[in-house]
Structures are given as C-alpha cells and as structure tokens.
Design a protein around this motif. Structure first.
Motif, PDB file in Angstrom:
ATOM      1  N   MET A  77       0.824  -1.199   0.000  1.00 30.05           N
ATOM      2  CA  MET A  77       0.000   0.000   0.000  1.00 30.05           C
ATOM      3  C   MET A  77       0.866   1.259   0.000  1.00 30.05           C
ATOM      4  O   MET A  77       0.592   2.229  -0.718  1.00 30.05           O
ATOM      5  CB  MET A  77      -0.929  -0.030   1.211  1.00 30.05           C
ATOM      6  CG  MET A  77      -1.929  -1.191   1.174  1.00 30.05           C
ATOM      7  SD  MET A  77      -2.620  -1.628   2.801  1.00 30.05           S
ATOM      8  CE  MET A  77      -3.758  -0.267   3.060  1.00 30.05           C
ATOM      9  N   GLU A  78       1.931   1.236   0.797  1.00 30.45           N
ATOM     10  CA  GLU A  78       2.839   2.387   0.859  1.00 30.45           C
ATOM     11  C   GLU A  78       3.586   2.568  -0.470  1.00 30.45           C
ATOM     12  O   GLU A  78       3.814   3.698  -0.916  1.00 30.45           O
ATOM     13  CB  GLU A  78       3.839   2.191   1.997  1.00 30.45           C
ATOM     14  CG  GLU A  78       3.224   2.098   3.384  1.00 30.45           C
ATOM     15  CD  GLU A  78       3.227   3.416   4.128  1.00 30.45           C
ATOM     16  OE1 GLU A  78       3.241   4.475   3.473  1.00 30.45           O
ATOM     17  OE2 GLU A  78       3.227   3.370   5.378  1.00 30.45           O
ATOM     18  N   ASP A  79       3.967   1.470  -1.102  1.00 33.70           N
ATOM     19  CA  ASP A  79       4.632   1.568  -2.400  1.00 33.70           C
ATOM     20  C   ASP A  79       3.717   2.232  -3.421  1.00 33.70           C
ATOM     21  O   ASP A  79       4.158   3.046  -4.239  1.00 33.70           O
ATOM     22  CB  ASP A  79       5.039   0.176  -2.894  1.00 33.70           C
ATOM     23  CG  ASP A  79       6.181  -0.425  -2.094  1.00 33.70           C
ATOM     24  OD1 ASP A  79       6.854   0.318  -1.340  1.00 33.70           O
ATOM     25  OD2 ASP A  79       6.403  -1.652  -2.212  1.00 33.70           O
ATOM     26  N   ALA A  80       2.435   1.867  -3.388  1.00 33.32           N
ATOM     27  CA  ALA A  80       1.476   2.486  -4.299  1.00 33.32           C
ATOM     28  C   ALA A  80       1.326   3.975  -3.996  1.00 33.32           C
ATOM     29  O   ALA A  80       1.201   4.800  -4.915  1.00 33.32           O
ATOM     30  CB  ALA A  80       0.132   1.777  -4.201  1.00 33.32           C
ATOM     31  N   LEU A  81       1.358   4.338  -2.726  1.00 31.92           N
ATOM     32  CA  LEU A  81       1.279   5.742  -2.350  1.00 31.92           C
ATOM     33  C   LEU A  81       2.467   6.523  -2.883  1.00 31.92           C
ATOM     34  O   LEU A  81       2.324   7.662  -3.355  1.00 31.92           O
ATOM     35  CB  LEU A  81       1.221   5.876  -0.824  1.00 31.92           C
ATOM     36  CG  LEU A  81      -0.141   5.707  -0.159  1.00 31.92           C
ATOM     37  CD1 LEU A  81       0.020   5.715   1.356  1.00 31.92           C
ATOM     38  CD2 LEU A  81      -1.088   6.806  -0.593  1.00 31.92           C
ATOM     39  N   GLU A  82       3.640   5.927  -2.807  1.00 29.02           N
ATOM     40  CA  GLU A  82       4.846   6.619  -3.268  1.00 29.02           C
ATOM     41  C   GLU A  82       4.832   6.865  -4.768  1.00 29.02           C
ATOM     42  O   GLU A  82       5.517   7.757  -5.268  1.00 29.02           O
ATOM     43  CB  GLU A  82       6.093   5.821  -2.875  1.00 29.02           C
ATOM     44  CG  GLU A  82       6.407   5.880  -1.392  1.00 29.02           C
ATOM     45  CD  GLU A  82       7.778   5.330  -1.068  1.00 29.02           C
ATOM     46  OE1 GLU A  82       8.428   4.758  -1.980  1.00 29.02           O
ATOM     47  OE2 GLU A  82       8.205   5.465   0.091  1.00 29.02           O
ATOM     48  N   ALA A  83       4.039   6.089  -5.487  1.00 27.42           N
ATOM     49  CA  ALA A  83       3.971   6.251  -6.944  1.00 27.42           C
ATOM     50  C   ALA A  83       3.020   7.366  -7.363  1.00 27.42           C
ATOM     51  O   ALA A  83       2.955   7.703  -8.549  1.00 27.42           O
ATOM     52  CB  ALA A  83       3.535   4.934  -7.584  1.00 27.42           C
ATOM     53  N   VAL A  84       2.289   7.940  -6.399  1.00 28.06           N
ATOM     54  CA  VAL A  84       1.346   9.012  -6.724  1.00 28.06           C
ATOM     55  C   VAL A  84       2.108  10.293  -7.027  1.00 28.06           C
ATOM     56  O   VAL A  84       2.980  10.708  -6.263  1.00 28.06           O
ATOM     57  CB  VAL A  84       0.358   9.250  -5.563  1.00 28.06           C
ATOM     58  CG1 VAL A  84      -0.495  10.487  -5.827  1.00 28.06           C
ATOM     59  CG2 VAL A  84      -0.517   8.029  -5.356  1.00 28.06           C
TER      60      VAL A  84
END
Length: 210
Positions: A77-84
């Motif tokens: 979930m955090e990895d996906a956030l960092e891609a924003v």
C-alpha cells in the motif's frame, strides 16, 4: 546438504524471526492452512523444543505469520502511495492517495494470494489494528495507512465530518470484498484485464461513496 541455518547460529530473537520467516514461506505457497509448526522448525533448522519456547502451538505461529503478512500488505500500500504524483491541489491529491491505497491492497491480493489470505483470514479484531508487529517497513499497519489517507481526505474538505467516522470500515470492506471474490469466489476466472477494469471502477465507486 541442507541450506538451513545451523541450530547454534541463532540468538533468541533471531530464532523467533527465523520461524516466522519459515511460516511466511509456507503461507506464500499455500495460504494459512499450509503453516505447520513442525515444518517451520525443519525449514529454520531448529529443534521442536526450541520452537516451543517461542510459540505455544501452530495457532500461535500462524498469528505471528498473519501479523507479518499484514506488514507486507502495508508495504504494498505504501509503495502504491509513493507512486502518486501530486498535482498541488490538496483535494485532488488526497483522492489520488486514497485510490492508491486501495490499488496497492488489491495488488497485494493478486500477486501474493497466499500471504493475503494469511494476513486477513486469521481471527482477530480491530483492537490490534495498530500493533507494531503488523507494521510494514515504514512503521504503519494497513489500517493506519488507510486511516491516515482518509484523514487527509477529510482535512482537504472532501470527506465531510459526518461521514469521516467509520469510513475505514466501509472502504476496507468494499475493496477487500473484490480481493476475496477474485481469489476464492466467482470472480477468480476473470482475466487480468477484466480485474484491472473492475479495480478502477470499484475505486471510483468508493471515492464517490465517501
């Protein structure tokens, strides 16, 4: 020759983690039902008696593996956030981040089905949703990642006061439902393309519903 660590090479805390790592390997391959304490001792290269100093029984080990698997879900979930990529508009960015949290959660379900089942099918309740053993690399549990993204949505004026309370439960239930239906239910026959489309439409529905 076995590649298991020598029994004497473990310190006390290392032995516990080695058993959890072995349980995670089994869970990755076969979900929670595949976690067996005796097999974990074999993979970790330790005696059953040593294992019982850390885990009373299989259920005890499974709960520890479940907690660690939740940490791995938080990482996704955090990895996906960092891609924003931020737009500079707090409201738009907050909505993008909530969508990313759901996208990361479903990506974990699709790419690590055994760990996903292990993380979220072991009986537990929200009283332990903030426990440190459920946190990922950045120190947050999946529930915290979701809650903080919803807090940002509220702070940006997108999520009204009267709808903020309990929003985690609604968003989580909706996204988790798709994950489980795609893994173990009637949606498991969908192609990747169909699941991608379902994911995006579901996240749009969550966004509008909040």
């Amino acid at each position: 020759m076995s590649d298991a660590p020598a029994r004497s090479s473990y310190r006390h805390g290392d032995l516990r983690q080695a058993l959890i790592d072995a349980a995670l390997d089994m869970a990755r391959q076969g979900g929670p039902d595949a976690v067996v304490l005796r097999e974990a001792t074999r993979r970790a290269g330790v005696s059953p008696n040593a294992a019982y100093r850390h885990f009373a029984d299989r259920r005890d080990l499974l709960e520890a593996a479940s907690a660690s698997a939740q940490g791995l879900a938080a990482d996704a979930m955090e990895d996906a956030l960092e891609a924003v990529h931020g737009t500079g508009d707090p409201a738009v960015d907050a909505r993008l981040r909530v969508g990313a949290v759901g996208r990361g959660y479903l990506a974990f379900a699709r790419h690590e089905p055994g760990l996903f089942r292990t993380a979220f099918t072991v009986p537990n309740d929200l009283s332990r949703a903030f426990d440190a053993d459920k946190a990922g690399r950045r120190g947050r549990t999946p529930f915290q990642v979701l809650a903080e993204s919803l807090d940002a949505l509220h702070a940006a004026g997108v999520l009204p006061d009267e709808r903020r309370q309990g929003a985690e439960l609604l968003a989580w239930s909706t996204v988790h439902g798709l994950g489980m239906l795609a893994l173990d239910g009637p949606l498991r026959g969908l192609t990747d393309e169909m699941l991608d489309g379902a994911t995006e439409r579901l996240l749009l529905m969550v966004d509008r519903g909040l």
